[in-house]
Scaffold this motif. Structure first.
Motif, PDB file in Angstrom:
ATOM      1  N   ASN A   1       0.191 -13.786   7.639  1.00 57.65           N
ATOM      2  CA  ASN A   1       0.810 -14.704   8.608  1.00 57.65           C
ATOM      3  C   ASN A   1       2.167 -15.184   8.114  1.00 57.65           C
ATOM      4  O   ASN A   1       3.110 -15.308   8.892  1.00 57.65           O
TER       5      ASN A   1
ATOM      6  N   LEU B   1       4.443 -16.035  11.167  1.00 57.53           N
ATOM      7  CA  LEU B   1       3.564 -16.659  12.146  1.00 57.53           C
ATOM      8  C   LEU B   1       3.151 -18.030  11.634  1.00 57.53           C
ATOM      9  O   LEU B   1       2.649 -18.859  12.367  1.00 57.53           O
TER      10      LEU B   1
ATOM     11  N   ARG C   1      10.849 -12.825  14.456  1.00 58.18           N
ATOM     12  CA  ARG C   1       9.673 -11.972  14.669  1.00 58.18           C
ATOM     13  C   ARG C   1      10.035 -10.836  15.603  1.00 58.18           C
ATOM     14  O   ARG C   1       9.685  -9.680  15.383  1.00 58.18           O
ATOM     15  N   ASN C   2      10.738 -11.211  16.660  1.00 56.92           N
ATOM     16  CA  ASN C   2      11.067 -10.234  17.688  1.00 56.92           C
ATOM     17  C   ASN C   2      11.964  -9.127  17.148  1.00 56.92           C
ATOM     18  O   ASN C   2      11.786  -7.956  17.460  1.00 56.92           O
TER      19      ASN C   2
ATOM     20  N   PHE D   1       4.318  -5.903  14.871  1.00 58.39           N
ATOM     21  CA  PHE D   1       2.921  -6.186  14.533  1.00 58.39           C
ATOM     22  C   PHE D   1       1.988  -5.123  15.095  1.00 58.39           C
ATOM     23  O   PHE D   1       2.144  -4.680  16.227  1.00 58.39           O
TER      24      PHE D   1
ATOM     25  N   PHE E   1      -2.191  -4.920  15.428  1.00 64.70           N
ATOM     26  CA  PHE E   1      -3.395  -5.723  15.186  1.00 64.70           C
ATOM     27  C   PHE E   1      -4.639  -4.857  15.223  1.00 64.70           C
ATOM     28  O   PHE E   1      -4.667  -3.792  15.844  1.00 64.70           O
TER      29      PHE E   1
ATOM     30  N   SER F   1      -7.340  -5.555  16.843  1.00 62.65           N
ATOM     31  CA  SER F   1      -7.869  -5.455  18.218  1.00 62.65           C
ATOM     32  C   SER F   1      -6.776  -5.098  19.217  1.00 62.65           C
ATOM     33  O   SER F   1      -6.862  -5.435  20.385  1.00 62.65           O
TER      34      SER F   1
ATOM     35  N   ASN G   1      -4.486  -6.041  20.773  1.00 60.29           N
ATOM     36  CA  ASN G   1      -3.772  -7.138  21.425  1.00 60.29           C
ATOM     37  C   ASN G   1      -2.738  -6.669  22.437  1.00 60.29           C
ATOM     38  O   ASN G   1      -1.613  -7.130  22.445  1.00 60.29           O
ATOM     39  N   LEU G   2      -3.177  -5.753  23.289  1.00 60.56           N
ATOM     40  CA  LEU G   2      -2.319  -5.380  24.400  1.00 60.56           C
ATOM     41  C   LEU G   2      -2.617  -6.349  25.537  1.00 60.56           C
ATOM     42  O   LEU G   2      -3.694  -6.936  25.587  1.00 60.56           O
ATOM     43  N   ILE G   3      -1.659  -6.535  26.423  1.00 58.79           N
ATOM     44  CA  ILE G   3      -1.901  -7.412  27.565  1.00 58.79           C
ATOM     45  C   ILE G   3      -2.557  -6.600  28.664  1.00 58.79           C
ATOM     46  O   ILE G   3      -2.026  -5.583  29.115  1.00 58.79           O
TER      47      ILE G   3
ATOM     48  N   LEU H   1       7.626  -5.165  26.629  1.00 61.42           N
ATOM     49  CA  LEU H   1       7.604  -6.623  26.530  1.00 61.42           C
ATOM     50  C   LEU H   1       8.527  -7.217  25.451  1.00 61.42           C
ATOM     51  O   LEU H   1       9.284  -8.150  25.743  1.00 61.42           O
ATOM     52  N   PRO H   2       8.501  -6.680  24.199  1.00 62.25           N
ATOM     53  CA  PRO H   2       9.400  -7.269  23.185  1.00 62.25           C
ATOM     54  C   PRO H   2      10.872  -7.159  23.596  1.00 62.25           C
ATOM     55  O   PRO H   2      11.667  -8.049  23.318  1.00 62.25           O
TER      56      PRO H   2
ATOM     57  N   ARG I   1       4.737  -0.313  20.713  1.00 60.81           N
ATOM     58  CA  ARG I   1       5.287  -1.639  20.990  1.00 60.81           C
ATOM     59  C   ARG I   1       5.909  -2.238  19.728  1.00 60.81           C
ATOM     60  O   ARG I   1       6.937  -2.899  19.780  1.00 60.81           O
TER      61      ARG I   1
END
Lengths: 220, 413
Positions: free
Chosen positions: A48, A53, A80-81, A86, A88, A90, A92-94, A105-106, A153
């Protein structure tokens, strides 16, 4: 690329938890390292902090020469951007966005124009071999495909480092191997610095260097 | 930050939960509808009620005779007496604060005949000044004028119902003759004044003729039935009422304190009562309207809270890949504004539609009887209020969304 010196982190609470007890760490550009440790060892906290984060209490953290400390939420989001990608466990897609929209998205947050970011996202998906899946939603894809979308991504902003948190944790062993091969290839071909947090020794052994963390300090 | 992309995002999120967005929006829709419809409806009802007193001078009074209730000068109580034309003279001379003093006589149940059409109405004998007390709304022709009085012309102004009955084919009746008892009168005007303030019978059912003519034609001598007065500007009728009563009472041997015998009916009091009534109604409308609207906005806020909670992971991911807190704030508040304004605008639209229908329903012969429709600026004001409410409703959920740290999102897994 990454330089940590004497980093301490304590979680406040009824019983303050001293998680990181002086971390010294240097990672050079283009390295592929893995961070291993048991749960509770502080490896997630370290991740993190590396990913901006979370903030730390003491010491210093430089990312590509920039001191990362006490940043405002807005600056942190911006770094971060631009500097970090990142991946992950899981994915973590939308869920309500298609693969290509997720990859875009970024860039959307960078203010890249619609056409440009669509083009960049499609290029990234092409490298992952997912051109045909661009307009599919995450729940229409397999775990391996989802993770490859997540990797696209992470890469689309051309970050300095990629932080991967258990990238193969939610995948079956064969797909896990494929994803690892992909990450290794990216590291080799595009010279992207990559940090993989894992507790799978098979994954760790494929990296150039293994950093073991235990009780808030780096071992050996 | 509001460009096509962001708008697309907004629409997408709202449309993803169509039912929920719809139900949430309905609260706001209903609130705005209530507020605008009540405001228009209230104004319309007020106008309708005011129509009853339409054309009436607000600082006017009617004086009429009643049996005495107090013994005076040796006369017993309960005596009948009559107002006469000389009372008018005396008022002119002795009460300088009065502006118009218009005597009138009347006779009920007179049959008016034209061709084979008959109408049982009441005949009023008037002077031209009466128009200053109860303004006629002339659809055709003119009102009784001074020349009619001077030359004792046999002319009449007929009310709306009289006109419709005697002249069922419509058209301008001026110059035609109608018969009252055995005398023919030329119609010179049609009065559409529809006030429900019935002074000697409603204007709709009346046939007005010159006063002096009436006194002769119907054998009334000098007797009149009523005196309509208006006070000069700045004079309250209630202040000069005792003086008026005294001037009229003395020559008729009536106790000047006998309020029943010389009846002075002051319209000022009535108008005052009506005004305060409508102030109360207005207050109620605002209370109910704003209350409903607020309930709607709180509903939006509530649902947005749930939405934010539900989207913790998504917001966390967005934050992790570079969304600044401001982006999240703008997004949540925009969602709230979009939801409230779209729902609210539909509410305004629906209310305007209903009000327009009401207004059409109250239109007769092309004359709008009451304006229910709200003004353009009221609508703009309502829209501005909505946007403000949208922002307020979005504040709390946006605050919560901003507090979401990317780390929380991953912990949620």
């Amino acid at each position: 690329m990454i330089h940590l010196h004497g980093v301490h982190k304590t979680y406040a609470g009824a019983q303050p938890l001293h998680v990181l007890k002086g971390i010294d760490l240097d990672i050079a550009e283009g390295e592929l390292v893995s961070i291993m440790g048991a749960s509770g060892s502080g490896k997630s906290t370290l991740l993190n902090i590396l990913g901006i984060l979370d903030d730390y209490d003491e010491g210093e953290y430089r990312l590509a020469g920039t001191l990362i400390k006490g940043l405002s939420e807005t600056r942190a989001a911006e770094y971060r951007n631009r500097m970090i990608g990142f991946i992950f466990q899981s994915f973590n897609l939308i869920g309500f966005k298609t693969a290509v929209e997720n990859v875009e998205l970024p860039l959307f947050y960078q203010g890249v124009s619609r056409r440009k970011r669509h083009q960049m996202a499609m290029e990234e998906l092409e490298k992952m071999g997912l051109t045909d899946w661009a307009t599919h939603y995450p729940n229409e894809m397999s775990g391996g495909q989802r993770q490859r979308v997540a990797i696209a991504r992470a890469l689309v902003t051309r970050p300095q480092i990629i932080l991967a948190d258990e990238p193969t944790g939610a995948l079956d062993s064969k797909t896990g191997v494929d994803v690892m091969e992909l990450l290794k290839r990216l590291n080799r071909e595009e010279k992207i610095t990559m940090i993989i947090v894992t507790h799978d020794p098979n994954v760790a052994s494929q990296t150039n260097r293994i950093i073991r963390i235990k009780d808030g300090v780096i071992e050996g | 930050m509001i460009d096509l992309d962001s708008f697309h995002e907004l629409l997408e999120t709202l449309l993803r939960n169509k039912t929920r967005s719809f139900l949430t929006g309905f609260g706001v829709f209903w609130g705005v509808f209530m507020l605008v419809a009540l405001m228009g409806g209230g104004a319309g009802m007020k106008e309708l009620l005011n129509n009853n007193f339409e054309g009436f001078a607000t600082n006017s009074a009617m004086i009429w005779e009643q049996p005495t209730t107090k013994p005076y000068h040796g006369f017993r109580k309960g005596r009948y007496w009559n107002l006469t034309t000389s009372d008018v003279e005396r008022l002119h001379q002795q009460v300088p604060q009065l502006d118009v003093i218009s005597p009138m006589a009347s006779k009920w149940g007179v049959q008016a005949v034209h061709d084979d059409h008959k109408f049982n109405g009441n005949v009023k004998g008037l002077l031209p000044e009466y128009a200053k007390v109860e303004a006629p709304k002339l659809y055709y022709g003119r009102f009784i004028n001074d020349m009619d009085i001077a030359q004792q012309r046999k002319v009449c102004v007929i009310g709306k119902k009289v006109y419709k009955t005697l002249f069922p084919k419509g058209g301008d009746p001026c110059g035609q003759f109608i018969r009252l008892d055995s005398v023919y009168y030329s119609v010179v005007g049609v009065d559409y004044g529809g006030g429900n303030m019935n002074i000697n019978g409603s204007a709709e059912e009346s046939i007005s003729i010159p006063l002096s003519l009436m006194q002769r034609a119907f054998n009334m001598g000098e007797n009149i039935e009523m005196i309509a007065i208006t006070a000069m500007r700045g004079v309250a009728i209630s202040d000069i009422t005792p003086r008026i009563r005294e001037v009229i009472a003395r020559p008729h041997d009536i106790d000047p304190t006998d309020e029943k015998a010389v009846m002075v009916f002051n319209t000022e009091v009535l108008f005052g009562l009506l005004d305060s009534l409508f102030e109360g109604v207005d207050l109620l409308i605002w209370l109910v309207g704003i209350g409903t609207l607020l309930a709607g906005a709180i509903g939006v806020s509530n649902i947005m809270m749930v939405t934010v909670k539900e989207r913790t992971t998504e917001i966390g991911i967005r934050r992790a890949i570079g969304a600044t807190p401001r982006v999240i704030l703008v997004q949540i508040i925009s969602e709230s504004i979009l939801l409230t304004t779209v729902a609210g605008m539909s509410g305004i639209l629906f209310a305007v539609l209903i009000l327009q229908m009401l207004e059409l329903g109250f239109t007769e012969d092309g004359i709008v009887q009451s304006h229910f429709q709200v003004s353009f600026w009221t609508a703009i004001g309502a829209a501005a209020l909505l946007a403000a409410l949208g922002i307020l409703a979005g504040l709390a959920p946006a605050g919560r969304a901003m507090a979401i740290k990317p780390v929380d999102a991953m912990r949620e897994e």
